[in-house]
Design a protein around this motif. Structure first.
Motif, mmCIF file in Angstrom:
data_model
loop_
_atom_site.group_PDB
_atom_site.id
_atom_site.type_symbol
_atom_site.label_atom_id
_atom_site.label_comp_id
_atom_site.label_asym_id
_atom_site.label_seq_id
_atom_site.Cartn_x
_atom_site.Cartn_y
_atom_site.Cartn_z
ATOM 1 N N TRP A 1 -6.596 0.955 -3.210
ATOM 2 C CA TRP A 1 -5.191 0.828 -3.593
ATOM 3 C C TRP A 1 -4.269 1.638 -2.698
ATOM 4 O O TRP A 1 -3.043 1.427 -2.707
ATOM 5 C CB TRP A 1 -5.016 1.247 -5.059
ATOM 6 N N LEU A 2 -4.833 2.560 -1.911
ATOM 7 C CA LEU A 2 -4.010 3.290 -0.955
ATOM 8 C C LEU A 2 -3.415 2.333 0.080
ATOM 9 O O LEU A 2 -2.394 2.631 0.707
ATOM 10 C CB LEU A 2 -4.857 4.364 -0.256
ATOM 11 N N LEU B 1 -1.820 -0.290 -0.511
ATOM 12 C CA LEU B 1 -0.502 -0.780 -0.959
ATOM 13 C C LEU B 1 0.648 0.010 -0.338
ATOM 14 O O LEU B 1 1.515 -0.592 0.314
ATOM 15 C CB LEU B 1 -0.422 -0.738 -2.489
ATOM 16 N N PRO B 2 0.717 1.332 -0.503
ATOM 17 C CA PRO B 2 1.832 2.062 0.114
ATOM 18 C C PRO B 2 1.788 2.040 1.640
ATOM 19 O O PRO B 2 2.837 2.029 2.286
ATOM 20 C CB PRO B 2 1.671 3.495 -0.428
ATOM 21 N N ILE B 3 0.583 2.018 2.215
ATOM 22 C CA ILE B 3 0.485 1.977 3.677
ATOM 23 C C ILE B 3 1.049 0.661 4.216
ATOM 24 O O ILE B 3 1.816 0.645 5.183
ATOM 25 C CB ILE B 3 -0.978 2.169 4.126
ATOM 26 N N THR B 4 0.676 -0.449 3.581
ATOM 27 C CA THR B 4 1.177 -1.748 4.026
ATOM 28 C C THR B 4 2.677 -1.863 3.772
ATOM 29 O O THR B 4 3.414 -2.431 4.593
ATOM 30 C CB THR B 4 0.440 -2.888 3.297
ATOM 31 N N PHE B 5 3.140 -1.338 2.636
ATOM 32 C CA PHE B 5 4.577 -1.342 2.347
ATOM 33 C C PHE B 5 5.335 -0.572 3.428
ATOM 34 O O PHE B 5 6.376 -1.026 3.932
ATOM 35 C CB PHE B 5 4.849 -0.728 0.976
ATOM 36 N N LEU B 6 4.821 0.606 3.785
ATOM 37 C CA LEU B 6 5.453 1.423 4.827
ATOM 38 C C LEU B 6 5.470 0.682 6.157
ATOM 39 O O LEU B 6 6.460 0.741 6.909
ATOM 40 C CB LEU B 6 4.713 2.756 4.957
ATOM 41 N N PHE C 1 -2.489 -7.070 1.075
ATOM 42 C CA PHE C 1 -2.229 -5.802 1.746
ATOM 43 C C PHE C 1 -3.496 -5.369 2.472
ATOM 44 O O PHE C 1 -4.553 -5.976 2.322
ATOM 45 C CB PHE C 1 -1.762 -4.735 0.747
ATOM 46 N N ALA D 1 12.867 -3.662 1.047
ATOM 47 C CA ALA D 1 11.835 -3.355 0.047
ATOM 48 C C ALA D 1 11.405 -4.616 -0.700
ATOM 49 O O ALA D 1 10.208 -4.833 -0.940
ATOM 50 C CB ALA D 1 12.353 -2.309 -0.940
ATOM 51 N N LEU E 1 3.345 -8.145 -0.255
ATOM 52 C CA LEU E 1 2.257 -7.449 -0.944
ATOM 53 C C LEU E 1 1.726 -8.261 -2.123
ATOM 54 O O LEU E 1 0.513 -8.330 -2.349
ATOM 55 C CB LEU E 1 2.737 -6.087 -1.449
ATOM 56 N N LEU F 1 7.672 -6.215 -0.788
ATOM 57 C CA LEU F 1 6.970 -6.432 -2.046
ATOM 58 C C LEU F 1 6.499 -7.877 -2.188
ATOM 59 O O LEU F 1 5.414 -8.138 -2.716
ATOM 60 C CB LEU F 1 7.876 -6.055 -3.227
#
Length: 349
Positions: A139-140, A142-147, A123, A111, A118, A115
């Protein structure tokens, strides 16, 4: 051609250093880091592990040597963030190779690495997918790239279960990124692709079936994170490289995703050790490590070729980029089903 040759120099140097380094490391690991077979193992004799450490060291050395020699100061912050994140993941994974590390510690490292990318690299703000119009994630992203970053880090670890599979995929994906970097004219992508492919090829010289050493988590987690990060670096320059980044590792993405969804459907604990991956089912059904690895490498090469054709805007390549990956995945699943059914019928006779 001359320019391409000089850009390939890091590949040849990395391959040589990695091969020699793994050879020397193997002698040390044979006394200190043996992987003892258990009921979930695909190997039958004690084998040294941790050889992926040389992939990490050679890749870092090549990347930072290029920063110094070619004055990449404009990318210093981004490359530093990647290095810190990848080094943290490699270090925790190395400790896990020495003795088990709690899942929360490993996932925490993944994680933090995600981060850092990101925050300092970026991202996926726009997605350009074959046959579909480009759409803005906002901003969606962010979680997609993190995943994507954390997911591929773990997926690569899951897929490192038989001789030559993870190393071979890294060679193909690295060369794919080298070629993609040439197409979009982003030197950092060609450099990282060459280093990943070269260092992985040197390791593969010792890991090709029958393997004399295993990659270990230190190598598989590092490669997963690095290949995911390269797709983020690339998409900052060209949004199409997000989808291309998925294609160059498509066999690993599909196998892991399909396996997780199937285990969720069966209400199984997805974090528990298992042998449910499609490549594992083929081995259990009687395929040799070499045969399964060659099957997946052929699949990976096909996916990379499709990505290159699509990025080059070759007529019909968008349709191929949408259809062929799914078709090849369906054929693999069918192969597993038929193989297991045939073995079951043979055993019943």
């Amino acid at each position: 051609m001359t320019e391409i040759f000089w850009r390939l120099v890091p590949f040849f140097i990395a391959a040589t250093l990695s091969y020699v380094g793994v050879m020397l490391f193997r002698r040390w690991a044979e006394q200190r880091m043996l992987d003892i077979p258990n009921e979930r193992s695909s190997h039958t004799r004690p084998t040294p592990r941790g050889g992926g450490l040389l992939i990490v060291l050679v890749t870092f050395a090549g990347l930072w040597l290029a920063v110094v020699l070619f004055d990449l100061r404009d990318l210093l912050l981004e490359i530093s963030a990647f290095t810190v994140g990848a080094a943290l993941i490699a270090w925790i994974s190395w400790l896990d190779d020495l003795r088990p590390v709690a899942n929360r510690v490993r996932f925490g490292a993944h994680a933090i690495g995600a981060l850092l990318i990101l925050i300092f690299v970026g991202f996926w703000r726009v997605l350009d997918v074959p046959l579909l119009p480009s759409f803005t994630l906002g901003w969606l992203g962010l979680p997609i790239t993190f995943l994507w970053l954390a997911g591929l880090t773990n997926a690569y670890n899951f897929m490192d279960g038989i001789d030559g599979l993870a190393g071979g995929q890294a060679v193909v994906a690295g060369l794919g990124w080298f070629a993609l970097g040439l197409i979009v004219d982003v030197p950092l992508l060609t450099l990282m692709g060459a280093l990943i492919a070269g260092s992985s090829l040197g390791f593969l010289g010792h890991n090709w079936p029958p393997a004399r050493i295993f990659m270990g988590d230190v190598g598989s987690a590092f490669l997963g994170f690095t290949l995911a990060a390269v797709a983020v670096f690339g998409a900052v320059e060209d949004p199409r490289l997000a989808a291309a980044g998925v294609l160059v590792v498509w066999p690993f993405v599909f196998d892991t995703t399909f396996t997780i969804l199937r285990r969720l459907q069966r209400r199984e604990n997805i974090f528990a050790a298992h042998r449910s991956h499609l490549y594992q089912r083929l081995v259990i059904a009687g395929w040799s490590h070499r045969s399964v690895t060659l099957l997946y490498l052929g699949w990976a090469v096909l996916s990379v070729i499709i990505a290159l054709l699509w990025m080059s805007a070759v007529p019909g390549s968008a349709s191929a980029a949408s259809i062929v990956p799914l078709l090849s995945a369906a054929l693999l699943w069918r192969t597993v089903v038929v193989t297991e059914r045939t073995v079951g019928q043979r055993n019943a006779v």
